[in-house]
Structure formats: C-alpha cells, structure tokens
Design a protein around this motif. Structure first.
Motif, short mmCIF file in Angstrom:
data_model
loop_
_atom_site.label_atom_id
_atom_site.label_comp_id
_atom_site.label_asym_id
_atom_site.label_seq_id
_atom_site.Cartn_x
_atom_site.Cartn_y
_atom_site.Cartn_z
N TRP A 238 -37.33 30.65 48.37
CA TRP A 238 -36.09 29.97 48.22
C TRP A 238 -36.38 29.05 48.63
N TRP A 239 -37.49 27.97 47.88
CA TRP A 239 -37.54 26.58 48.94
C TRP A 239 -36.48 26.28 47.47
N ILE A 240 -36.21 26.55 46.42
CA ILE A 240 -35.69 25.27 45.88
C ILE A 240 -34.28 26.51 45.23
N GLU A 241 -33.22 26.01 45.96
CA GLU A 241 -32.60 26.92 46.27
C GLU A 241 -30.81 26.95 45.40
N LEU A 242 -29.95 27.20 44.45
CA LEU A 242 -29.24 26.66 43.61
C LEU A 242 -28.15 27.35 44.18
N ASP A 243 -26.45 26.92 43.29
CA ASP A 243 -25.57 27.58 43.86
C ASP A 243 -24.20 26.81 42.75
N ASN A 244 -23.71 27.47 42.94
CA ASN A 244 -22.05 27.10 41.63
C ASN A 244 -21.80 26.08 41.89
N THR A 245 -21.96 24.97 42.92
CA THR A 245 -22.00 23.62 43.05
C THR A 245 -22.82 22.77 41.61
N TYR A 246 -23.67 23.47 41.42
CA TYR A 246 -24.67 22.82 40.40
C TYR A 246 -24.55 22.03 39.75
N LYS A 247 -23.75 21.97 38.73
CA LYS A 247 -23.27 20.95 37.80
C LYS A 247 -22.75 19.89 38.40
N ASP A 248 -21.99 20.18 39.98
CA ASP A 248 -20.97 18.61 40.07
C ASP A 248 -21.95 18.15 40.69
N ARG A 249 -23.06 18.88 41.36
CA ARG A 249 -23.41 18.37 42.54
C ARG A 249 -24.77 17.12 41.37
N ILE A 250 -25.32 17.93 40.44
CA ILE A 250 -25.87 16.89 39.57
C ILE A 250 -25.66 15.77 39.39
N ALA A 251 -23.97 15.94 38.70
CA ALA A 251 -23.34 14.27 38.22
C ALA A 251 -23.38 14.22 39.05
N GLN A 252 -22.42 14.55 40.19
CA GLN A 252 -22.63 13.20 41.67
C GLN A 252 -24.11 12.68 41.73
N ARG A 253 -24.79 12.98 42.53
CA ARG A 253 -25.99 12.29 42.34
C ARG A 253 -26.47 11.72 41.56
N LYS A 254 -26.61 11.38 39.93
CA LYS A 254 -26.61 10.90 39.04
C LYS A 254 -25.16 9.27 38.61
N GLY A 255 -24.80 9.87 39.22
CA GLY A 255 -23.73 9.10 40.00
C GLY A 255 -23.74 8.27 40.52
N LEU A 256 -25.15 8.12 41.39
CA LEU A 256 -24.68 7.77 43.27
C LEU A 256 -26.48 6.38 42.52
N TYR A 257 -27.09 7.78 41.98
CA TYR A 257 -27.99 6.94 41.05
C TYR A 257 -27.70 5.62 40.64
N ALA A 258 -26.99 5.86 39.51
CA ALA A 258 -26.16 4.81 39.14
C ALA A 258 -25.81 3.98 39.19
N LYS A 259 -24.99 3.73 40.76
CA LYS A 259 -24.10 2.87 41.03
C LYS A 259 -25.26 2.06 42.39
N TYR A 260 -25.98 2.92 42.91
CA TYR A 260 -26.84 2.80 44.13
C TYR A 260 -28.31 2.36 43.65
N GLY A 261 -29.10 3.09 42.81
CA GLY A 261 -30.20 2.41 42.25
C GLY A 261 -31.22 2.68 42.96
N LYS A 262 -32.34 1.64 43.54
CA LYS A 262 -33.41 1.82 44.16
C LYS A 262 -32.92 2.42 46.11
N ALA A 263 -31.84 2.60 46.14
CA ALA A 263 -30.96 2.62 47.79
C ALA A 263 -31.03 4.60 47.54
N VAL A 264 -31.14 4.94 46.63
CA VAL A 264 -31.16 6.68 46.54
C VAL A 264 -32.80 7.19 45.51
N LEU A 265 -33.40 6.61 44.85
CA LEU A 265 -34.34 6.29 44.63
C LEU A 265 -35.03 5.65 44.18
N ASP A 266 -36.43 5.53 44.83
CA ASP A 266 -37.70 4.44 44.84
C ASP A 266 -38.90 4.97 45.09
N TYR A 267 -39.96 4.60 45.02
CA TYR A 267 -41.13 4.78 44.27
C TYR A 267 -41.83 3.50 44.83
#
Length: 490
Positions: A184-213
């Motif tokens: 169960w290290w990576i656990e998926l559920d029926n919110t998968y599509k919505d969550r992926i879309a939401q997260r990609k939207g957050l990255y598009a809006k906030y950039g390095k505030a949500v993903l950086d290296y």
C-alpha cells in the motif's frame, strides 16, 4: 487569536517514533545505541519569524545565525553494496569501508551525472556502479523492500481509500506508528482523475511553490520516480505498464508518456496523486535538508517556503521541537536503513475538502469563527496518511503522503469512533488541540459525536460504559474492511 496550523507529516512521525524508541530501548538494551527517535514535514501554522528563510539553505549558511549543532559527518546509513552481484554480473562485491565512503562522498549539491566515477553516495554505491546499474534496476533487491502483490480486483472507478481513523486517546505527544504495509505504499482510489487534474492545475498556477528541486537532487528524483513507477506497474498492472523502460502507458488517463520528456517529479505529478518530499544528507555536517519535492496538499505552507531548509528549520513552528526532539530526529535520519520504511496518519476536521491552502488562502476564513449556519454535511475528516523510507542508491529519505477526505457523517455506524472523537475534542491537551485547529467545526461536530456515542451504546454497537481509548484496530475500527468492501462493491 489566529490558530491556523500547518499539518505536518514530519513532526508527527517524529513524535511517534520518539515515543516508540523509548519503549524499545527499555526492553532491548543491546540496541541502545542503534535506535534513535523519529521524525515528521508539516505543521499547520503559517510561517512566522521562527521559520528560517530560504537563505539558510546549505549554499548560504550563516555562522552567526546558526546555533551550534552536533556533527553527524561520521554517521552513515547501512550500506546496500552487497546486492550488486545479484543485479549485474559484471559488478563484483568489493567491500568499501565507511572511512573510504566518507573520504570520497558525493557532495549533496553535485549532479551525479557530471561527478567523478569514484565518488560514493552515503549508502556506499559509487557513481560508476550507479551508471552501470542503469535505468530501472531491481529496487526491491536494492532496498530490501519487496514489490507489491498485484491487485487484479481493483477497479479505479469504484475504489475507495482505506477507512483511516487515526484517532488516539490519551491524546498527547505520543503517536501510533507501524511498519509500512508494502502493498500500500502508493494507494489509488476513485478520485484519481480529479486529483491528477487538480494537482496539475495547482502546478500550472503556483509553479515552484508546489514543485521544485535543487542542484544535487538529480539522482534522488530519478530514483524516486523509477521506484514509484515500478510499484504501480506491479500493483496495478491492468492500468500501468512500461514499454522498454521508456514509455509509461496509463490506461486510466489514456496516455502514453516518454518518461524522459520531463523532470522525474513532473512525471509523478502527471500520473501519481500523492505528495513527495526528498530530504538529502549534507556531506559537510551529516544533517538532512529538504532538497526536492512535489507537495499539493499543504495547509499553511508550501514547497517554496520550505525548500532548502534543514530538518529542524522545516520544523521551526513546532512547539518544543528544538528542546525535546531535534537531537533524536537528526540521529534517526542519519541511521535509518532502506529496508525498514514506516507509516502513520494524522488527522484534522475541515469545512469542505481543502487540499492546498497556501499562506493567505481565502479558505482560511473558515478557521477564524464558528459559523452558526455550518451544517454537519459540510464537515469532513481530513487524513494525511504518511510513509517514510530511504532510497537505496541516493540515500535520500523520502516522505510521501496522500490526503483522503471522509464526511464525518460516516462515523455514525463505526464502533467507538464517535465516542473517541468526542473525548479528544473535549479533553485533548489544549496546546495540541489549538495546533490542530478543529475549533471552527466543534460546535457542530461535538454534539453529534456525543449523540451518536450514546446511540451506539444503546444499540449494542459498543459495550455500555466502555472505557474510551485508542481502538484496538487503530488506525481503523472494528468491521472496517466489511464496510469498505461493501461501499466499493468488490
């Protein structure tokens, strides 16, 4: 008074492990010097003067502003070099002393791809050996953590997150923890599509505030991506597959993606709805720093605020961290092996389902008052389910966490849960409850929990007059699997 908090997998895991360490040492003196406290990355207060600025990253150290700290330069995690001949016949196992590893250590800020080949990561692998291993080596063998069993009955359209209820009593700075459930290290559920879309939207809006290296994290990020992709292809083969270790086929989204087309963290962002925070060892001090991550479920902080900070700096707002936990947390990070990942859960009560709430987010207004028009159906349990593991090649320590939401109305038929929640809300240690910031919903949730607790006793769902304490099934409840399967229909 503003009691807005930053939920924190890092400090909560730390509190749990610190408590467990005390008990363990008491019964096993022979391990006294091999086991140290544990750690946790989020908290729920907005950044304050107690949270050091990004300028205190290793590249910009200030001798006048940094307190004197123990050096962990001489402490390395256990080596994993012994598995090399099992993976590549051309690689013989040559014992390398810790002194040699430390003498030729790969600097934290150096890209392994341009480094000298005889540099070593803290787990004892040379850059040359890592390059010979190539893409997607056998991480199960490298880490000592087996790949998951396939889950053929899993249906992404019906799947629900497991019914986490990580409530405890007595509620103080001792958290439950357990070995990570490998499947169960990576656990998926029926919110998968919505969550992926939401997260990609957050990255598009906030950039390095949500993903950086930061520089030097290249190997850790590549390794993390490959381990995650190996996992989901083994666990969910009906939905994920790799073609020539190059093309990721995602049957849920109907995509085929060249994994070399983007940064590894962006590949994870596109395909895995979980957060990852990469902590790396500083070759000068032996301390660990937040060097890379993709985090879309933070409340009151973001990657941009925390990136580059040392472990204790990340925990700046956490009460008593420096005095009571910093030493043992640093020691645990220094020695954590690759084959003993852990898991735990934290929780909060929220209005609606706020996933990402950076400082100044408008949703914060809900936390400042008790809305007389608030309905029970607007109140949700937010669980931050967290794992912590060391990556075998880079030696980075990675937190990952998922954030399922559950309507509190679900508690009604869950044995013992209403009484336990009511007791925590009424009698929980004040400073911890203020830190958790559940006050804004308590006027609606607490009366209903008390009502359902009495109802459960009257209906025989729990024994009358039972002593309210942590449930035996924690972090779940009695009968949770039956309910979970019934709700999913499989």
């Amino acid at each position: 008074m503003d009691t807005f908090k930053i939920p924190g997998p890092l400090w909560l895991i730390g509190l749990a492990l610190l408590s467990a360490s005390v008990l363990y040492l008491a019964v096993n003196k022979s391990k006294r010097h091999a086991l140290v406290g544990r750690v946790g990355l989020r908290s729920r207060r907005e950044p304050t003067a107690g949270t050091p600025p990004r300028s205190l990253s290793p590249e910009k150290k200030s001798s006048t502003s940094q307190p004197l700290q123990p050096s962990y330069t001489d402490i390395l995690p256990p080596q994993r070099r012994g598995v090399l001949p099992k993976l590549v016949s051309s690689l013989s196992y040559d014992e390398v002393s810790e002194d040699e590893v430390k003498r030729r250590i790969l600097p934290m800020t150096t890209d392994y791809r341009t480094s000298e080949g005889n540099r070593y990561t803290p787990t004892g692998f040379s850059v040359d050996e890592i390059k010979v291993l190539g893409d997607f080596p056998n991480y199960a063998e490298l880490s000592g953590v087996p790949l998951p069993q396939a889950y053929p009955e899993f249906n992404i359209d019906k799947a629900l997150s497991r019914l986490y209820r990580p409530f405890r009593w007595a509620y103080h700075q001792t958290m439950s923890l357990s070995k990570m459930e490998m499947d169960w290290w990576i656990e998926l559920d029926n919110t998968y599509k919505d969550r992926i879309a939401q997260r990609k939207g957050l990255y598009a809006k906030y950039g390095k505030a949500v993903l950086d290296y930061l520089p030097g994290s290249e190997l850790a990020c590549k390794e993390l991506m490959e381990m995650v992709l190996q996992f989901i292809c083994a666990r969910y083969p009906q939905y994920f597959s790799l073609v020539n270790n190059r093309i990721l086929k995602n049957e849920i989204l109907g995509t085929e993606q060249d994994i070399r087309s983007k940064h590894p963290l962006e590949i994870l962002m596109d395909n895995v709805p979980e957060d990852f925070a990469v902590m790396m060892r500083d070759d000068v001090t032996g301390h660990y720093f937040f060097r890379a991550g993709t985090v879309c479920s933070s409340l009151g902080w973001n990657v941009g605020i925390k990136i580059g900070l040392q472990l204790h700096q990340v925990h700046g707002p956490v009460p008593d961290y420096k005095e009571k936990m910093q030493f043992s947390m640093d020691r645990f990070f220094a020695k954590m092996p690759t084959d003993k990942p852990i898991q735990r859960g934290s929780w909060g009560l929220e209005v609606d389902t706020p996933l990402y709430m950076p400082p100044g987010d408008p949703h914060k207004v809900h936390r400042l008052s008790q809305d007389p028009n608030l309905r029970l159906t607007d109140c949700y349990l937010r669980v931050d389910w967290q794992t912590l593991r060391r990556l075998p090649l880079s030696s980075a320590v990675v937190f990952n966490f998922k954030t399922p939401f559950t309507p509190v109305t679900e508690f009604r038929d869950e044995p013992g849960v209403p009484a336990l929640v009511a007791k925590i809300l009424k009698e929980g240690k004040r400073n911890l409850m203020q830190y958790k910031s559940s006050w804004h919903v308590e006027h609606v949730v607490l009366p209903k929990m008390e009502e359902w607790a009495k109802e459960q006793e009257e209906n025989g769902l729990v024994e009358k007059g039972w002593k309210v304490t942590t449930l035996d099934e924690s972090p779940y409840f009695r009968g949770w699997e039956e309910k979970w399967h019934r709700q999913q229909g499989f």
